[in-house]
Design an enzyme around this catalytic site. Structure first.
Site, PDB file in Angstrom:
ATOM      1  N   ASP A 288     -19.486  -7.088 -45.459  1.00  0.00           N
ATOM      2  CA  ASP A 288     -18.418  -7.734 -46.214  1.00  0.00           C
ATOM      3  C   ASP A 288     -18.718  -7.563 -47.696  1.00  0.00           C
ATOM      4  O   ASP A 288     -19.837  -7.848 -48.148  1.00  0.00           O
ATOM      5  CB  ASP A 288     -18.336  -9.223 -45.880  1.00  0.00           C
ATOM      6  CG  ASP A 288     -17.821  -9.473 -44.473  1.00  0.00           C
ATOM      7  OD1 ASP A 288     -17.448  -8.500 -43.785  1.00  0.00           O
ATOM      8  OD2 ASP A 288     -17.804 -10.639 -44.056  1.00  0.00           O
TER       9      ASP A 288
ATOM     10  N   ASP B  38      -7.442 -14.037 -36.544  1.00  0.00           N
ATOM     11  CA  ASP B  38      -8.431 -14.958 -37.093  1.00  0.00           C
ATOM     12  C   ASP B  38      -7.997 -16.372 -36.738  1.00  0.00           C
ATOM     13  O   ASP B  38      -6.921 -16.822 -37.143  1.00  0.00           O
ATOM     14  CB  ASP B  38      -8.548 -14.782 -38.602  1.00  0.00           C
ATOM     15  CG  ASP B  38      -8.915 -13.348 -38.993  1.00  0.00           C
ATOM     16  OD1 ASP B  38      -9.685 -12.734 -38.235  1.00  0.00           O
ATOM     17  OD2 ASP B  38      -8.425 -12.854 -40.016  1.00  0.00           O
TER      18      ASP B  38
END
Length: 249
Positions: A8, A134
């Site tokens: 990330d 998500d």
């Protein structure tokens, strides 16, 4: 089940967030180039790269990321700020192996249908496009997990399937960044509802025991990030596991 290491990136730095909270950031003193090279030199085929700036609509990271991605032979699964069909096509044309679509697929009711008509047959969509799901307490989140969707989780899965998209990256936000174990209950519900989806599990994986637990279900792959950076799972363990999985096919 294949393990995909995650990177990330926020402001050109490798980080991990807790529950997607940009105010709870851990930064790691390793560059993206170094981390990709470490994975590649240890025989890892895939890498999962998320542009956390892009997820919020800030595209200042993209040139930096693309310049590095172009140099690697690894298969890249890429997400964060993919807001248009043109961007999906641009990424695939640039050599990205899989493109993750999230916010636009939720907020634009016609996006997935238009994407399917533009570039997909069912096999191609499954291979090249990943739909991000998500989830926080069975509520779908988007825009860097800052917004909630009124669409029910299983209804959204059904919509995607009907349009020919059946590879899903499912992140249990309650688990993400906490190293407290994977969201097994959520994945069981998804697979019970749709047994034939290609499911990529993400969030909370802290040890090889968690990997073994996930492997008991029909999960295609899992994404591991913080556990690597916190030395809970070694790259050698990932390499050995992936080799074992490939040899058993």
């Amino acid at each position: 089940m294949y393990i995909i290491p995650a990177v990330d990136v926020l402001n050109q730095k490798i980080v991990r967030l807790v529950e997607g909270d940009y105010n709870q950031v851990t930064q790691y003193e390793v560059s993206l180039e170094e981390q990709i090279e470490t994975y590649q030199s240890n025989g890892t085929e895939f890498v999962h790269i998320i542009d956390l700036n892009g997820a919020k609509g800030d595209f200042s990271n993209q040139k930096y990321l693309f310049d590095i991605i172009k140099k690697t032979d690894m298969k890249v699964q890429y997400g964060g700020g993919v807001r248009s069909i043109d961007k999906v096509k641009e990424l695939i044309d640039a050599g990205i192996h899989r493109v993750i679509v999230g916010t636009q697929a939720i907020t634009n009711p016609t996006f997935l249908e238009e994407l399917g008509n533009e570039m997909c047959n069912k096999t191609k969509c499954s291979d090249q496009v990943v739909v991000a799901v998500d989830v926080l307490d069975e509520v779908i989140k988007y825009s860097g997990w800052m917004e909630s969707s009124p669409i029910k989780l299983m209804d959204y899965i059904d919509k995607c399937l009907n349009l020919g998209f059946y590879r899903f990256l499912c992140t249990d936000i309650n688990k993400d960044g906490k190293l407290g174990g994977a969201g097994v209950d959520l994945y069981k519900k998804l697979l019970s509802h749709s047994p034939f989806i290609k499911l990529i599990a993400s969030g909370g994986i802290s040890s090889m025991n968690d990997i073994e637990e996930l492997n008991e279900f029909k999960i295609e792959s899992c994404v591991v990030g913080k556990a690597i950076y916190e030395n809970r799972i070694s790259i050698e363990e990932i390499k050995n596991w992936n080799l074992m999985q490939l040899s058993s096919i």
